[in-house]
Design a protein around this motif. Structure first.
Motif, mmCIF file in Angstrom:
data_model
loop_
_atom_site.group_PDB
_atom_site.id
_atom_site.type_symbol
_atom_site.label_atom_id
_atom_site.label_comp_id
_atom_site.label_asym_id
_atom_site.label_seq_id
_atom_site.Cartn_x
_atom_site.Cartn_y
_atom_site.Cartn_z
ATOM 1 N N VAL A 88 0.849 -1.194 0.000
ATOM 2 C CA VAL A 88 0.000 0.000 0.000
ATOM 3 C C VAL A 88 0.880 1.239 0.000
ATOM 4 O O VAL A 88 1.735 1.416 0.876
ATOM 5 N N ALA A 89 0.690 2.103 -0.981
ATOM 6 C CA ALA A 89 1.460 3.337 -1.070
ATOM 7 C C ALA A 89 0.907 4.376 -0.110
ATOM 8 O O ALA A 89 -0.288 4.398 0.191
ATOM 9 N N SER A 90 1.771 5.262 0.356
ATOM 10 C CA SER A 90 1.327 6.340 1.236
ATOM 11 C C SER A 90 0.555 7.383 0.422
ATOM 12 O O SER A 90 0.711 7.480 -0.800
ATOM 13 N N PRO A 91 -0.270 8.193 1.088
ATOM 14 C CA PRO A 91 -1.030 9.230 0.360
ATOM 15 C C PRO A 91 -0.131 10.219 -0.383
ATOM 16 O O PRO A 91 -0.561 10.828 -1.368
ATOM 17 N N ALA A 92 1.118 10.369 0.072
ATOM 18 C CA ALA A 92 2.031 11.327 -0.553
ATOM 19 C C ALA A 92 2.735 10.765 -1.783
ATOM 20 O O ALA A 92 3.436 11.496 -2.481
ATOM 21 N N ALA A 93 2.534 9.490 -2.072
ATOM 22 C CA ALA A 93 3.240 8.858 -3.190
ATOM 23 C C ALA A 93 2.761 9.389 -4.531
ATOM 24 O O ALA A 93 1.599 9.788 -4.675
ATOM 25 N N PHE B 109 7.913 6.906 -4.089
ATOM 26 C CA PHE B 109 7.381 6.216 -2.914
ATOM 27 C C PHE B 109 8.316 6.433 -1.717
ATOM 28 O O PHE B 109 8.999 5.508 -1.274
ATOM 29 N N GLY B 110 8.370 7.651 -1.219
ATOM 30 C CA GLY B 110 9.179 7.907 -0.037
ATOM 31 C C GLY B 110 10.662 7.703 -0.281
ATOM 32 O O GLY B 110 11.317 8.513 -0.932
ATOM 33 N N GLU B 111 11.194 6.598 0.220
ATOM 34 C CA GLU B 111 12.636 6.342 0.126
ATOM 35 C C GLU B 111 13.083 5.878 -1.257
ATOM 36 O O GLU B 111 14.280 5.814 -1.526
#
Length: 279
Positions: A229-234, A264-266
């Motif tokens: 599941v991707a974060s909302p910020a992705a 995706f973040g990192e």
């Protein structure tokens, strides 16, 4: 026994031929590893479209086809499509002496194939999160002295340094730790599922310049718990953007730029080839 041996050999030949494998050892591995030993007692349930079909008997000859065999039908877990795995294993080209990490080993059938292909001298660390499947894999792989089965979470656990990481659960993006675990010239293959309608198999190769990636075929796997599941910020790609991805970067090493197809973040994906131009 001759009838079953012939069926297994023909199945192995078909898998290798359809995969276009350059290494004849792939066919030999499929011929040598008995699939029925990893499925539990028959008759077996075969997944067919949206339904299920039971084999007519417990004769193993029925499962030497390119069919999905249920391991835990209620959870949607199956033994995998042999031809898909033949293609993936042919892509990552395991060599004797290499260290493999298998994420989502199930009951160990494809772990056994990988173990044969990195012998002599190679090892396989097989992670399986489902406790029952991990226990079955340990029993099934007792004869393979170069395999260690780990009942654990490959997303949160540190993976060992690996020449190959073979992932059999869908991820929104590979965890940064997986990329870091790849040795120089290491390869990873994983099912990329950044969105509901986007499912691609991606081959990653660690080079001196960075992580090259090749989305080479469609692919659908059950979700990888903790990484699906991707974060909302992705930044989520559509199918076209995902297919144009040619490299993967750690955000800590390089900030996303205009070539980013997914973030995706990192970890982020780029349309720019490692050391090359955007696609």
């Amino acid at each position: 026994m001759t009838r079953l041996t012939d069926a297994r050999r023909f199945y192995a030949r078909l898998m290798a031929a359809n995969a276009g494998a350059a290494d004849p050892r792939l066919e030999a591995a499929f011929a040598a590893v008995p699939r029925e030993a990893f499925l539990g007692p028959g008759p077996w349930t075969v997944i067919a479209g949206n339904g299920r079909v039971e084999t007519p008997s417990a004769d193993p000859i029925h499962i030497y086809q390119d069919v999905l065999v249920a391991l835990d039908a209620d959870k949607g877990i199956n033994n995998g499509e042999p031809l898909l795995h033949a293609m993936w294993i042919g892509k990552i080209a395991p060599k004797p002496g290499e260290a493999v990490t298998h994420v989502g080993a199930g009951t160990g059938y494809y772990t056994a194939l990988l173990a044969r292909l990195v012998s002599p001298g190679g090892t396989v660390a097989a992670f399986e999160l489902e406790v029952d499947l991990a226990a079955r894999a340990k029993r099934n792989l007792e004869a393979y002295g170069n395999v260690t089965v780990i009942h654990g979470d490959a997303v949160t656990a540190g993976l060992p340094p690996s020449d190959i990481i073979y992932v059999n659960a869908g991820v929104a993006a590979p965890p940064a730790g997986w990329l870091k675990a790849l040795k120089p010239s290491g390869r990873m293959v994983f099912p990329w599922r950044p969105a509901e309608r986007v499912g691609l198999a991606v081959l990653v190769a660690r080079t001196e310049q960075g992580f090259a990636c090749d989305p080479f075929m469609r692919s659908w796997f059950i979700p990888c718990i903790g990484a699906s599941v991707a974060s909302p910020a992705a930044k989520i790609p559509d199918r076209g953007q995902a297919a144009r991805s040619r490299s993967i970067w750690l955000t800590a090493d390089k900030a996303p730029d205009r070539t980013a197809t997914a973030i995706f973040g990192e970890v982020w994906f780029s349309s720019r080839s490692v050391g090359g131009r955007p696609q």
